[in-house]
Design a protein around this motif. Structure first.
Motif, short mmCIF file in Angstrom:
data_model
loop_
_atom_site.label_atom_id
_atom_site.label_comp_id
_atom_site.label_asym_id
_atom_site.label_seq_id
_atom_site.Cartn_x
_atom_site.Cartn_y
_atom_site.Cartn_z
N VAL A 134 0.86 -1.18 0.00
CA VAL A 134 0.00 0.00 0.00
C VAL A 134 0.90 1.23 0.00
CG1 VAL A 134 -1.81 1.20 1.26
CG2 VAL A 134 -1.71 -1.28 1.33
N PHE A 135 0.59 2.18 -0.89
CA PHE A 135 1.46 3.34 -1.04
C PHE A 135 0.90 4.54 -0.29
CE2 PHE A 135 1.45 1.06 -5.23
CZ PHE A 135 2.58 0.32 -4.96
N GLU A 136 1.04 4.49 1.02
CA GLU A 136 0.59 5.63 1.80
C GLU A 136 1.67 6.71 1.68
OE1 GLU A 136 -1.95 7.50 4.75
OE2 GLU A 136 -1.82 6.78 2.72
N ARG B 22 8.26 2.50 -9.18
CA ARG B 22 7.89 1.97 -10.50
C ARG B 22 6.53 2.50 -10.93
NH1 ARG B 22 9.46 -4.42 -9.94
NH2 ARG B 22 11.70 -4.16 -9.70
N ARG B 23 5.60 2.53 -9.98
CA ARG B 23 4.27 3.06 -10.29
C ARG B 23 4.40 4.50 -10.81
NH1 ARG B 23 0.77 5.58 -5.54
NH2 ARG B 23 2.65 6.85 -5.60
N ASP B 24 5.20 5.31 -10.10
CA ASP B 24 5.32 6.72 -10.49
C ASP B 24 5.91 6.84 -11.90
OD1 ASP B 24 4.20 7.42 -8.12
OD2 ASP B 24 6.10 7.89 -7.12
N VAL C 79 10.36 -5.58 3.52
CA VAL C 79 8.99 -5.27 3.08
C VAL C 79 8.94 -3.81 2.63
CG1 VAL C 79 6.56 -5.20 3.77
CG2 VAL C 79 8.08 -6.93 4.75
N LYS C 80 9.55 -2.94 3.44
CA LYS C 80 9.53 -1.52 3.10
C LYS C 80 10.31 -1.27 1.79
CE LYS C 80 10.32 3.08 5.07
NZ LYS C 80 10.54 3.59 3.73
N VAL C 81 11.43 -2.00 1.63
CA VAL C 81 12.22 -1.85 0.39
C VAL C 81 11.34 -2.20 -0.81
CG1 VAL C 81 14.17 -2.79 -0.91
CG2 VAL C 81 14.44 -2.25 1.52
N SER C 82 10.60 -3.30 -0.72
CA SER C 82 9.73 -3.71 -1.84
C SER C 82 8.66 -2.65 -2.10
CB SER C 82 9.00 -5.01 -1.52
OG SER C 82 9.88 -6.06 -1.47
N VAL C 83 8.01 -2.19 -1.04
CA VAL C 83 6.94 -1.21 -1.21
C VAL C 83 7.50 0.05 -1.88
CG1 VAL C 83 5.23 0.23 -0.03
CG2 VAL C 83 5.62 -2.11 0.73
N ASP C 84 8.67 0.51 -1.41
CA ASP C 84 9.29 1.71 -2.01
C ASP C 84 9.58 1.49 -3.49
OD1 ASP C 84 9.08 3.02 0.35
OD2 ASP C 84 11.17 2.77 0.95
N LYS C 85 10.06 0.30 -3.81
CA LYS C 85 10.38 0.00 -5.21
C LYS C 85 9.12 0.04 -6.08
CE LYS C 85 14.54 -2.77 -5.85
NZ LYS C 85 15.07 -2.07 -7.01
#
Ligand SMILES: Cc1ncc(COP(=O)(O)O)c(C=O)c1O
Length: 394
Positions: free
Chosen positions: A211-213, A307-309, A297-303
């Motif tokens: 989730v990209f909070e 990528r989304r951006d 987990v945080k590393v994956s979410v940040d990645k």
């Protein structure tokens, strides 16, 4: 040879057609950029791999694993859940290890449906949810997800005769493929609805962490709610988790269910006829993932956020105005003309002419038509290249 009728609905699979189109593109010498599968390209954390590697040399891990032997894993899952959502879970009666969450959601209908009973499923939705219902000789009632309703089903629209014959409802938010998040208030409505109509409420929750909070989340608490927050007494609900997404362990096949003790027991009965649990070494790796450091987990979410951006900005630059996903590893893009009602044709031609593979919305259900799903499973540079090729194609 004659096969059971229940196989018939499983034969319609647009993803098999896409596989053929990918093979054709490769044979024609195209360089494939595969954005069609939600299989993360990132590695599992080293402390997880170490725990599995060490287990391999311990011959005590080599035999069959009975339920009793899964206790350490069940305790780790219960502890993980309690820390994240603040609801106590009994590891003995309310947790069940699975060989991936898909195994559990596909087997559960066998414990709930009699032939001909309805399951209420999201449309578009994860294809295996319908597959499990068909294997149990049940019927699928698709609950349409529309952008004007934030891709949430309208429960009041379910026809009364269907409800009378329904035994279960399956939700899954953050949602694959639309990326929608459901607010807790919707889950509360769904729990009350299922209590009123005597339905089992299943929540498939693989993207709990993805989730990209924009603001930092206090104590790593999830902002995507758990169904058990809306049903803390676990009256009708069961929730499915996986280590495939948060911990990049898709190939290891490990997940778990948490929820109502009777549902857990029923699913365990089905599984007892089918399997002997996942290999103990993989359970050891999963324990290391759940109770160990959570930085990966945080590393994956940040990645995935980065990528989304990159991907969404690039699509916007070429004039494709897609919505910005707040969760998951997918971009759900409304198709432009002349493709607006032919997602399979769009994806087939796109991969054959450019090598960029995406998933046609129609593969996720009737109400997925008109969309395409891109999985952000490559680094930003490759995603930029994919968008340049898409621009040429369009
Ligand atoms: C909604 C949903 N459920 C389940 C799965 C599969 O999870 P697992 O690897 O635990 O079987 C996926 C994978 O993409 C998914 O999107």
């Amino acid at each position: 040879m004659q096969f059971a009728k229940r196989l018939q609905p499983l034969q319609f699979n647009v993803f098999a057609d896409m596989d053929k189109a990918k093979a054709k593109a490769l044979a024609a010498g195209r360089q494939l950029i595969d954005l069609s599968l939600g299989s993360a390209d990132l590695p599992a954390a080293s402390h997880v791999v170490d725990a599995i590697a060490q287990s391999l040399y311990d011959h005590n891990t080599h035999g069959y694993l009975l339920f009793h032997g899964t206790q350490g894993f069940r305790q780790a899952a219960a502890q993980w859940y309690e820390q994240k959502f603040g609801t106590a879970v009994d590891p003995e009666t309310e947790v069940l290890p699975l060989i991936g969450s898909q195994e559990g959601t596909a087997h559960l209908p066998l414990a709930i449906l009699n032939p001909g009973d309805f399951a209420l499923l999201l449309d578009p939705g994860y294809p295996s949810h319908a597959g499990g219902v068909y294997l149990a000789s049940g019927q699928v009632y698709p609950m349409p997800l529309r952008p004007e309703n934030d891709f949430l089903p309208v429960l009041a629209d379910i026809p009364t005769p269907v409800l009378a014959q329904s035994r279960m409802m399956v939700l899954s938010y953050p949602h694959n493929p639309t990326s929608a998040i459901a607010p807790l208030s919707f889950f509360q409505e769904a729990v009350a609805f299922c209590q009123q109509h005597n339905l089992v409420l299943v929540h498939d929750f693989p993207y709990v962490d993805l989730v990209f909070e924009e603001k930092e989340i206090e104590d790593s608490k999830s902002i995507a709610p758990s169904i058990l927050q809306a049903d803390p007494q676990k009256t009708v609900s069961i929730e499915f988790f996986t280590l495939s997404k948060s911990y990049n362990m898709g190939g290891f096949r490990i997940g778990y269910a948490i929820g109502n003790g009777e549902l857990i027991r029923a699913l365990r009965q089905v599984k007892a006829a089918v399997d002997f649990n996942q290999y103990r070494g993989i359970l050891n790796g999963a324990i290391a993932a759940l109770v160990g450091p959570q930085d990966s987990v945080k590393v994956s979410v940040d990645k995935f956020r980065q990528r989304r951006d990159v991907f969404v900005n690039a699509l916007h630059r070429i004039g494709w105005q897609v919505a910005i996903p707040k969760a998951t590893m997918y971009v759900w893009a409304k198709l432009p003309q002349p493709w607006s009602q032919n997602s399979v044709e769009f994806c087939t031609q796109l991969v054959e002419k450019t090598g960029v593979a995406a998933s046609p919305g129609a593969g996720f259900g009737k109400f997925g038509e008109g969309y395409v799903r891109f999985a952000l499973v490559h680094e930003p540079g490759i995603l930029e290249t994919a968008v340049s090729r898409i621009a040429e194609f369009l």
